[in-house]
Scaffold this motif. Structure first.
Motif, PDB file in Angstrom:
ATOM      1  N   MET A   1       0.781  -1.204   0.000  1.00 50.18           N
ATOM      2  CA  MET A   1       0.000   0.000   0.000  1.00 50.18           C
ATOM      3  C   MET A   1       0.828   1.276   0.000  1.00 50.18           C
ATOM      4  O   MET A   1       0.322   2.297  -0.425  1.00 50.18           O
ATOM      5  N   PRO A   2       2.066   1.295   0.507  1.00 46.54           N
ATOM      6  CA  PRO A   2       2.848   2.521   0.471  1.00 46.54           C
ATOM      7  C   PRO A   2       3.074   3.010  -0.961  1.00 46.54           C
ATOM      8  O   PRO A   2       3.165   4.201  -1.218  1.00 46.54           O
ATOM      9  N   GLY A   3       3.158   2.094  -1.908  1.00 43.65           N
ATOM     10  CA  GLY A   3       3.353   2.483  -3.308  1.00 43.65           C
ATOM     11  C   GLY A   3       2.137   3.205  -3.863  1.00 43.65           C
ATOM     12  O   GLY A   3       2.246   4.076  -4.727  1.00 43.65           O
ATOM     13  N   THR A   4       0.946   2.848  -3.376  1.00 41.62           N
ATOM     14  CA  THR A   4      -0.283   3.490  -3.838  1.00 41.62           C
ATOM     15  C   THR A   4      -0.312   4.958  -3.443  1.00 41.62           C
ATOM     16  O   THR A   4      -0.658   5.825  -4.258  1.00 41.62           O
ATOM     17  N   ALA A   5       0.077   5.248  -2.228  1.00 43.68           N
ATOM     18  CA  ALA A   5       0.091   6.642  -1.773  1.00 43.68           C
ATOM     19  C   ALA A   5       1.091   7.460  -2.575  1.00 43.68           C
ATOM     20  O   ALA A   5       0.824   8.613  -2.952  1.00 43.68           O
ATOM     21  N   LEU A   6       2.231   6.861  -2.872  1.00 43.14           N
ATOM     22  CA  LEU A   6       3.240   7.549  -3.674  1.00 43.14           C
ATOM     23  C   LEU A   6       2.723   7.807  -5.086  1.00 43.14           C
ATOM     24  O   LEU A   6       2.897   8.896  -5.634  1.00 43.14           O
ATOM     25  N   ALA A   7       2.069   6.824  -5.673  1.00 42.44           N
ATOM     26  CA  ALA A   7       1.531   6.976  -7.023  1.00 42.44           C
ATOM     27  C   ALA A   7       0.457   8.060  -7.063  1.00 42.44           C
ATOM     28  O   ALA A   7       0.418   8.882  -7.993  1.00 42.44           O
ATOM     29  N   VAL A   8      -0.414   8.080  -6.063  1.00 45.49           N
ATOM     30  CA  VAL A   8      -1.452   9.119  -6.002  1.00 45.49           C
ATOM     31  C   VAL A   8      -0.813  10.496  -5.874  1.00 45.49           C
ATOM     32  O   VAL A   8      -1.230  11.467  -6.514  1.00 45.49           O
ATOM     33  N   GLY A   9       0.232  10.605  -5.073  1.00 49.13           N
ATOM     34  CA  GLY A   9       0.930  11.882  -4.903  1.00 49.13           C
ATOM     35  C   GLY A   9       1.580  12.347  -6.193  1.00 49.13           C
ATOM     36  O   GLY A   9       1.516  13.527  -6.549  1.00 49.13           O
ATOM     37  N   VAL A  10       2.208  11.420  -6.923  1.00 49.40           N
ATOM     38  CA  VAL A  10       2.852  11.776  -8.194  1.00 49.40           C
ATOM     39  C   VAL A  10       1.809  12.226  -9.214  1.00 49.40           C
ATOM     40  O   VAL A  10       1.994  13.221  -9.924  1.00 49.40           O
ATOM     41  N   VAL A  11       0.693  11.510  -9.293  1.00 46.31           N
ATOM     42  CA  VAL A  11      -0.371  11.882 -10.234  1.00 46.31           C
ATOM     43  C   VAL A  11      -0.967  13.244  -9.860  1.00 46.31           C
ATOM     44  O   VAL A  11      -1.211  14.084 -10.730  1.00 46.31           O
ATOM     45  N   ALA A  12      -1.162  13.503  -8.583  1.00 45.59           N
ATOM     46  CA  ALA A  12      -1.717  14.789  -8.145  1.00 45.59           C
ATOM     47  C   ALA A  12      -0.758  15.930  -8.467  1.00 45.59           C
ATOM     48  O   ALA A  12      -1.185  16.995  -8.958  1.00 45.59           O
ATOM     49  N   CYS A  13       0.522  15.733  -8.240  1.00 48.45           N
ATOM     50  CA  CYS A  13       1.512  16.779  -8.565  1.00 48.45           C
ATOM     51  C   CYS A  13       1.573  17.024 -10.065  1.00 48.45           C
ATOM     52  O   CYS A  13       1.656  18.172 -10.512  1.00 48.45           O
ATOM     53  N   THR A  14       1.527  15.957 -10.851  1.00 48.65           N
ATOM     54  CA  THR A  14       1.549  16.095 -12.304  1.00 48.65           C
ATOM     55  C   THR A  14       0.315  16.841 -12.798  1.00 48.65           C
ATOM     56  O   THR A  14       0.407  17.709 -13.678  1.00 48.65           O
ATOM     57  N   ALA A  15      -0.837  16.529 -12.249  1.00 53.90           N
ATOM     58  CA  ALA A  15      -2.074  17.208 -12.646  1.00 53.90           C
ATOM     59  C   ALA A  15      -2.029  18.687 -12.276  1.00 53.90           C
ATOM     60  O   ALA A  15      -2.428  19.548 -13.069  1.00 53.90           O
ATOM     61  N   ALA A  16      -1.539  18.999 -11.080  1.00 49.78           N
ATOM     62  CA  ALA A  16      -1.441  20.399 -10.663  1.00 49.78           C
ATOM     63  C   ALA A  16      -0.476  21.166 -11.562  1.00 49.78           C
ATOM     64  O   ALA A  16      -0.745  22.314 -11.948  1.00 49.78           O
ATOM     65  N   LEU A  17       0.626  20.566 -11.929  1.00 47.34           N
ATOM     66  CA  LEU A  17       1.592  21.200 -12.824  1.00 47.34           C
ATOM     67  C   LEU A  17       0.985  21.425 -14.202  1.00 47.34           C
ATOM     68  O   LEU A  17       1.172  22.490 -14.802  1.00 47.34           O
ATOM     69  N   ALA A  18       0.251  20.447 -14.708  1.00 47.21           N
ATOM     70  CA  ALA A  18      -0.382  20.581 -16.020  1.00 47.21           C
ATOM     71  C   ALA A  18      -1.410  21.708 -16.026  1.00 47.21           C
ATOM     72  O   ALA A  18      -1.466  22.503 -16.974  1.00 47.21           O
ATOM     73  N   VAL A  19      -2.209  21.800 -14.980  1.00 45.51           N
ATOM     74  CA  VAL A  19      -3.208  22.872 -14.894  1.00 45.51           C
ATOM     75  C   VAL A  19      -2.519  24.232 -14.823  1.00 45.51           C
ATOM     76  O   VAL A  19      -2.924  25.189 -15.491  1.00 45.51           O
ATOM     77  N   GLY A  20      -1.457  24.338 -14.053  1.00 46.61           N
ATOM     78  CA  GLY A  20      -0.723  25.597 -13.949  1.00 46.61           C
ATOM     79  C   GLY A  20      -0.107  26.018 -15.265  1.00 46.61           C
ATOM     80  O   GLY A  20      -0.175  27.192 -15.652  1.00 46.61           O
TER      81      GLY A  20
END
Length: 108
Positions: A1-20
């Protein structure tokens, strides 16, 4: 499960960067369009000031600014030289662009 949290964090950061980045690209395109509107408006004002077209210079500038969904915030005519500032809303911000047109300065 630790990998899932990391993956969600990476996807969220990527999405925020794309929107910006998309917002910045939109602002840059809007700025260029507003600058082109200012250029067209000041050329219309300079043409009216020189007598090339009929009308009051600042009224001509306002007509052209309206076609670009902008309003004339400032318009000054000094002889044959016109300076126009147009403004428009980009989201919650008011953005402005200025342009100046007229004959070239006399050579000394």
């Amino acid at each position: 499960m630790p990998g899932t949290a990391l993956a969600v964090g990476v996807v969220a950061c990527t999405a925020a960067l794309a929107v910006g980045l998309c917002s910045m690209a939109g602002a840059a395109a809007f700025g260029q369009r507003l600058a082109a509107t200012a250029d067209a408006a000041v050329l219309a004002a300079a043409d009216a000031a020189s007598g090339a077209v009929d009308g009051v210079p600042c009224e001509r500038a306002a007509e052209l600014a309206a076609t670009g969904d902008a309003v004339v915030a400032d318009c000054r005519v000094d002889g044959l030289v016109a300076t126009v500032t147009v403004s428009a809303r980009f989201g919650v911000l008011v953005v402005s662009a200025s342009a100046r047109a007229g004959p070239p300065p006399a050579a000394e």
